[in-house]
Design a protein around this motif. Structure first.
Motif, PDB file in Angstrom:
ATOM      1  N   VAL A  40       0.845  -1.197   0.000  1.00  0.00           N
ATOM      2  CA  VAL A  40       0.000   0.000   0.000  1.00  0.00           C
ATOM      3  C   VAL A  40       0.881   1.248   0.000  1.00  0.00           C
ATOM      4  CG1 VAL A  40      -2.006  -1.038   1.136  1.00  0.00           C
ATOM      5  CG2 VAL A  40      -0.194  -0.083   2.531  1.00  0.00           C
ATOM      6  N   GLY A  41       0.365   2.312  -0.529  1.00  0.00           N
ATOM      7  CA  GLY A  41       1.123   3.559  -0.542  1.00  0.00           C
ATOM      8  C   GLY A  41       0.460   4.555  -1.471  1.00  0.00           C
ATOM      9  N   SER A  42       0.845   5.809  -1.363  1.00  0.00           N
ATOM     10  CA  SER A  42       0.190   6.861  -2.145  1.00  0.00           C
ATOM     11  C   SER A  42       0.510   6.704  -3.626  1.00  0.00           C
ATOM     12  CB  SER A  42       0.624   8.234  -1.642  1.00  0.00           C
ATOM     13  OG  SER A  42       2.028   8.301  -1.650  1.00  0.00           O
ATOM     14  N   SER A  43      -0.292   7.343  -4.440  1.00  0.00           N
ATOM     15  CA  SER A  43      -0.127   7.257  -5.884  1.00  0.00           C
ATOM     16  C   SER A  43       1.241   7.793  -6.290  1.00  0.00           C
ATOM     17  CB  SER A  43      -1.248   8.059  -6.565  1.00  0.00           C
ATOM     18  OG  SER A  43      -1.125   7.948  -7.955  1.00  0.00           O
ATOM     19  N   SER A  45       4.046   6.288  -5.566  1.00  0.00           N
ATOM     20  CA  SER A  45       5.078   5.931  -4.579  1.00  0.00           C
ATOM     21  C   SER A  45       5.923   4.731  -5.025  1.00  0.00           C
ATOM     22  CB  SER A  45       4.437   5.651  -3.210  1.00  0.00           C
ATOM     23  OG  SER A  45       3.533   4.574  -3.298  1.00  0.00           O
ATOM     24  N   LYS A  47       4.526   1.459  -6.193  1.00  0.00           N
ATOM     25  CA  LYS A  47       3.938   0.122  -6.009  1.00  0.00           C
ATOM     26  C   LYS A  47       3.995  -0.701  -7.294  1.00  0.00           C
ATOM     27  CE  LYS A  47      -0.042   1.834  -4.903  1.00  0.00           C
ATOM     28  NZ  LYS A  47       0.227   3.285  -4.973  1.00  0.00           N
TER      29      LYS A  47
END
Ligand SMILES: Nc1ncnc2c1ncn2[C@@H]1O[C@H](COP(=O)(O)OP(=O)(O)OP(=O)(O)O)[C@@H](O)[C@H]1O
Ligand SMILES: [Mg+2]
Length: 158
Positions: A40-43, A45, A47
């Motif tokens: 999970v992580g911000s746009s 970041s 992934k």
């Protein structure tokens, strides 16, 4: 036995003209057999960049990645393709089922590429469809299934 997935000091740097993007800046990750892991992580970041490397769809700029004990960080395209076929299963957000193939033929496809005999393909596809509750739909085309059923076909294929 070691970790199933082991990433060490992974960097991915994209060059865009003058600009360099550090999409991954020295990540370390281990995943053991039977573990369920979510990234999970911000746009923006990193992934998808990480997942592309973990899925052997891309290689890192530097760092090492061992999958099942094999160093896959510096492989050529066709070696990566073989590892993907033998060791990885993908469930895409779009299910990428082949519209002209039946449910069973879609599930058999990776086995066909792997050179598995017709009889074994059939058995394994039906078994895998049974596990997702769709053996009775095996002769349907993807367009004849609900969204959730199509998703389960892609799980069976993976
Ligand atoms: N091919 C590329 N060339 C240049 N920069 C890229 C490329 N692919 C990704 N990036 C950049 O790398 C960074 C990480 O992108 P990535 O796609 O891994 O993010 P993400 O975490 O999956 O984001 P999202 O949640 O929006 O899908 C972003 O800044 C992105 O703009
Ligand atoms: Mg993404």
């Amino acid at each position: 036995m070691g970790h199933l997935i082991e990433l060490k000091d992974i960097y991915k740097i994209y060059h865009m003209g003058e600009e360099t993007v550090h999409a991954l800046d020295g990540i370390n990750l281990t995943v053991d057999q039977g573990e369920f892991v979510a990234i999970v992580g911000s746009s923006g970041s990193g992934k998808s960049t990480a997942m592309n490397i973990i899925g052997c769809l891309d290689v890192p700029t530097s760092g090492t990645y061992h999958l099942g004990g094999i160093d896959v960080s510096t492989m050529e395209d066709d070696q990566q393709a073989e590892i993907r076929n033998k060791m990885l299963g993908f469930i895409f957000q779009q299910y990428n089922l082949i519209p002209k193939l039946t449910v069973q033929e879609n599930v058999e496809l990776p086995l066909l590429y792997a050179g598995v005999s017709a009889e074994e393909r059939r058995e394994r596809a039906i078994q895998s469809l049974e596990r997702v509750g769709l053996a009775d739909k095996r002769k349907n085309l993807p367009s004849q299934l609900s969204g959730g059923q199509q998703q389960r076909v892609s799980i069976a294929r993976a």
